[in-house]
Design a protein around this motif. Structure first.
Motif, PDB file in Angstrom:
ATOM      1  N   LEU A 171       1.848  23.596  35.633  1.00 28.06           N
ATOM      2  CA  LEU A 171       2.668  22.402  35.853  1.00 28.06           C
ATOM      3  C   LEU A 171       4.072  23.039  36.315  1.00 28.06           C
ATOM      4  CD1 LEU A 171       3.189  19.331  35.795  1.00 28.06           C
ATOM      5  CD2 LEU A 171       4.254  19.745  33.641  1.00 28.06           C
ATOM      6  N   HIS A 172       4.698  24.199  35.873  1.00 29.19           N
ATOM      7  CA  HIS A 172       6.039  24.498  36.251  1.00 29.19           C
ATOM      8  C   HIS A 172       5.973  25.850  36.734  1.00 29.19           C
ATOM      9  CE1 HIS A 172       7.638  21.459  33.216  1.00 29.19           C
ATOM     10  NE2 HIS A 172       6.809  21.740  32.111  1.00 29.19           N
ATOM     11  N   GLY A 173       4.765  26.174  37.207  1.00 26.51           N
ATOM     12  CA  GLY A 173       4.677  27.357  38.003  1.00 26.51           C
ATOM     13  C   GLY A 173       5.036  28.719  37.279  1.00 26.51           C
ATOM     14  N   TYR A 174       4.650  28.673  35.952  1.00 22.74           N
ATOM     15  CA  TYR A 174       4.783  29.970  34.891  1.00 22.74           C
ATOM     16  C   TYR A 174       3.787  30.943  35.136  1.00 22.74           C
ATOM     17  CZ  TYR A 174       8.340  27.114  32.706  1.00 22.74           C
ATOM     18  OH  TYR A 174       9.374  26.172  32.326  1.00 22.74           O
ATOM     19  N   ALA A 175       3.967  32.064  35.253  1.00 20.94           N
ATOM     20  CA  ALA A 175       3.074  33.159  35.206  1.00 20.94           C
ATOM     21  C   ALA A 175       2.671  33.539  33.779  1.00 20.94           C
ATOM     22  CB  ALA A 175       3.257  34.264  35.973  1.00 20.94           C
ATOM     23  N   LYS A 176       3.898  33.616  32.994  1.00 18.54           N
ATOM     24  CA  LYS A 176       3.845  33.996  31.505  1.00 18.54           C
ATOM     25  C   LYS A 176       4.614  33.170  30.715  1.00 18.54           C
ATOM     26  CE  LYS A 176       3.298  39.010  32.565  1.00 18.54           C
ATOM     27  NZ  LYS A 176       3.875  40.257  32.447  1.00 18.54           N
ATOM     28  N   LEU A 177       4.184  32.787  29.400  1.00 19.15           N
ATOM     29  CA  LEU A 177       5.298  32.352  28.454  1.00 19.15           C
ATOM     30  C   LEU A 177       5.164  33.324  27.214  1.00 19.15           C
ATOM     31  CD1 LEU A 177       4.696  28.610  28.694  1.00 19.15           C
ATOM     32  CD2 LEU A 177       6.827  29.639  28.816  1.00 19.15           C
ATOM     33  N   PHE A 178       6.464  33.518  26.686  1.00 18.22           N
ATOM     34  CA  PHE A 178       6.468  34.372  25.521  1.00 18.22           C
ATOM     35  C   PHE A 178       7.217  33.334  24.663  1.00 18.22           C
ATOM     36  CE2 PHE A 178       6.817  37.372  28.867  1.00 18.22           C
ATOM     37  CZ  PHE A 178       5.898  38.289  28.129  1.00 18.22           C
ATOM     38  N   GLU A 179       6.565  32.810  23.429  1.00 21.02           N
ATOM     39  CA  GLU A 179       7.164  31.954  22.612  1.00 21.02           C
ATOM     40  C   GLU A 179       6.814  31.820  21.280  1.00 21.02           C
ATOM     41  OE1 GLU A 179       7.760  27.749  24.838  1.00 21.02           O
ATOM     42  OE2 GLU A 179       5.945  27.523  23.575  1.00 21.02           O
ATOM     43  N   GLY A 180       7.872  31.296  20.493  1.00 21.99           N
ATOM     44  CA  GLY A 180       7.785  31.230  18.815  1.00 21.99           C
ATOM     45  C   GLY A 180       8.285  29.924  18.480  1.00 21.99           C
ATOM     46  N   ALA A 181       8.639  29.736  17.378  1.00 26.41           N
ATOM     47  CA  ALA A 181       8.833  28.284  16.550  1.00 26.41           C
ATOM     48  C   ALA A 181      10.312  28.027  17.318  1.00 26.41           C
ATOM     49  CB  ALA A 181       8.900  28.289  15.353  1.00 26.41           C
ATOM     50  N   TYR A 182      10.934  28.844  17.632  1.00 29.19           N
ATOM     51  CA  TYR A 182      12.442  28.923  18.123  1.00 29.19           C
ATOM     52  C   TYR A 182      13.001  29.758  19.163  1.00 29.19           C
ATOM     53  CZ  TYR A 182      12.603  26.262  13.600  1.00 29.19           C
ATOM     54  OH  TYR A 182      12.308  25.560  12.491  1.00 29.19           O
ATOM     55  N   VAL A 183      12.094  30.485  19.948  1.00 25.90           N
ATOM     56  CA  VAL A 183      12.183  31.410  20.981  1.00 25.90           C
ATOM     57  C   VAL A 183      11.450  31.038  22.110  1.00 25.90           C
ATOM     58  CG1 VAL A 183      12.525  33.616  21.672  1.00 25.90           C
ATOM     59  CG2 VAL A 183      13.005  32.931  19.306  1.00 25.90           C
ATOM     60  N   SER A 184      11.751  31.031  23.371  1.00 22.55           N
ATOM     61  CA  SER A 184      10.896  30.676  24.317  1.00 22.55           C
ATOM     62  C   SER A 184      11.452  31.360  25.768  1.00 22.55           C
ATOM     63  CB  SER A 184      11.034  29.348  24.781  1.00 22.55           C
ATOM     64  OG  SER A 184       9.697  29.114  25.743  1.00 22.55           O
ATOM     65  N   THR A 185      10.513  32.064  26.217  1.00 20.35           N
ATOM     66  CA  THR A 185      10.892  32.776  27.742  1.00 20.35           C
ATOM     67  C   THR A 185       9.986  32.609  28.515  1.00 20.35           C
ATOM     68  OG1 THR A 185      11.967  34.478  26.286  1.00 20.35           O
ATOM     69  CG2 THR A 185      11.579  35.133  28.717  1.00 20.35           C
ATOM     70  N   ALA A 186      10.057  32.109  29.640  1.00 20.42           N
ATOM     71  CA  ALA A 186       9.358  31.738  30.914  1.00 20.42           C
ATOM     72  C   ALA A 186       9.409  32.738  31.748  1.00 20.42           C
ATOM     73  CB  ALA A 186       9.331  30.482  31.191  1.00 20.42           C
ATOM     74  N   VAL A 187       8.327  33.406  32.561  1.00 17.46           N
ATOM     75  CA  VAL A 187       8.269  34.087  33.771  1.00 17.46           C
ATOM     76  C   VAL A 187       7.766  33.312  34.981  1.00 17.46           C
ATOM     77  CG1 VAL A 187       7.483  36.109  34.892  1.00 17.46           C
ATOM     78  CG2 VAL A 187       8.207  36.262  32.270  1.00 17.46           C
ATOM     79  N   GLN A 188       8.460  33.195  35.873  1.00 13.11           N
ATOM     80  CA  GLN A 188       7.958  32.367  36.997  1.00 13.11           C
ATOM     81  C   GLN A 188       6.975  33.004  37.924  1.00 13.11           C
ATOM     82  OE1 GLN A 188       9.913  28.878  36.428  1.00 13.11           O
ATOM     83  NE2 GLN A 188       8.635  29.027  38.339  1.00 13.11           N
ATOM     84  N   ALA A 189       6.018  32.489  38.397  1.00 11.39           N
ATOM     85  CA  ALA A 189       4.929  32.938  39.214  1.00 11.39           C
ATOM     86  C   ALA A 189       5.648  33.227  40.323  1.00 11.39           C
ATOM     87  CB  ALA A 189       3.783  32.170  39.344  1.00 11.39           C
ATOM     88  N   GLN A 190       5.337  34.430  41.303  1.00 11.65           N
ATOM     89  CA  GLN A 190       5.824  34.689  42.326  1.00 11.65           C
ATOM     90  C   GLN A 190       5.156  33.874  43.482  1.00 11.65           C
ATOM     91  OE1 GLN A 190       5.350  39.006  43.057  1.00 11.65           O
ATOM     92  NE2 GLN A 190       7.037  39.308  41.639  1.00 11.65           N
TER      93      GLN A 190
END
Length: 278
Positions: free
Chosen positions: A252-271
């Motif tokens: 939906l959001h065009g992410y290649a990867k998601l790193f996530e925890g209960a209170y931390v979130s980092t998204a990597v956009q797909a090229q």
């Protein structure tokens, strides 16, 4: 699952526009906390959109993984992992981080942890798997060519440099897997038994395709420590729902990867692919 997820009538603390913008993340993190309540462990997620992107384990992943581990503050950790694999050097760094920051680690593989993803799974004391879970062989490749093919190529068909490169790649993978298993889930096994498992995973003696599927029963036969969950298990249903949310939201959001925890979130956009004009 009952029809009241998420179950609250409270208005979010965030402003409406901000909450709506980030609602998918909030809902995922709500389920992360629900799973933590069941297991009593800190749940972190490394999810790659394996079907729609070429996302690989790479040298930039360690920062996001380190942030996730910091958020666990020394608690027992469950790592939910989905990846097709990637760079061995980067995998080695991630394994080092996991071993240092999460000495009590389990790896959850709802669907797929292939190639160097399987190597990361070997970091844990056990691997949680279900009906659709799969690991894979860990034999390395050089520019898309299996290292074993280069090492065993007919004399004169490969340069000495190519052969040395392939030998080094294979030794690196075998050493990493051996260290992880001998100090982790196979520490009670003999050196001969550990070496047998590593050779089956890291060469083509047993699995002739790098894409071969190793399900939970096959992983157990390799002497890996596997906890196998039935599809109707309540915890596994929540894990599968969470994994499905990641797959949907990445698309939906065009992410290649998601790193996530209960209170931390980092998204990597797909090229985005660049079109070539006429």
């Amino acid at each position: 699952m009952a029809d009241y997820f998420p179950r609250t009538t409270n208005i979010p603390a965030q402003t409406p526009l901000f909450w709506v913008t980030h609602k998918d993340r909030y809902l995922r993190q709500l389920l992360v906390r629900d799973i933590q309540d069941i297991t009593g462990r800190c749940l972190i997620v490394y999810f790659s959109d394996c079907d729609r992107t070429n996302a690989q384990i790479d040298q930039s992943d360690d920062v996001a993984v380190s942030e996730l581990l910091t958020s666990c503050s020394g608690r027992p950790v469950d790592l939910l992992l989905e990846t097709n694999g990637g760079m061995t050097d980067a995998t080695e760094k991630i394994c080092g981080l996991l071993r240092q920051a999460a000495p009590d680690l389990r790896v959850i593989v709802p669907r797929r942890a292939k190639s160097n993803g399987t190597v990361i799974a070997l970091c844990g004391s056990s691997i949680l798997m279900g009906q659709q879970s799969e690991l894979g062989p860990i034999d390395p490749s050089i520019l898309g060519v299996p290292a074993e093919y280069i090492v065993n190529a007919p004399p004169g068909s490969m340069t000495p440099i190519d052969v040395q490169w392939a030998l080094s790649a294979r030794k690196q993978t075998e050493k990493l897997a051996s260290v992880l298993l001998s100090s982790g889930m196979m520490k009670s096994y003999s050196e001969v038994e550990i070496n047998d498992t590593v050779q089956k995973l890291a060469t083509k003696s047993l699995y002739h395709s790098h894409g071969s599927s190793i399900d939970a029963d096959e992983a157990i036969s390799l002497k890996l420590s596997v906890i196998k969950y039935p599809q109707d298990d309540e915890l596994w249903q929540k894990i599968w729902l969470l994994r499905t949310m990641y797959q949907h939201d990445c698309g939906l959001h065009g992410y290649a990867k998601l790193f996530e925890g209960a209170y931390v979130s980092t998204a990597v956009q797909a090229q985005k692919s660049v079109g070539v004009g006429p």
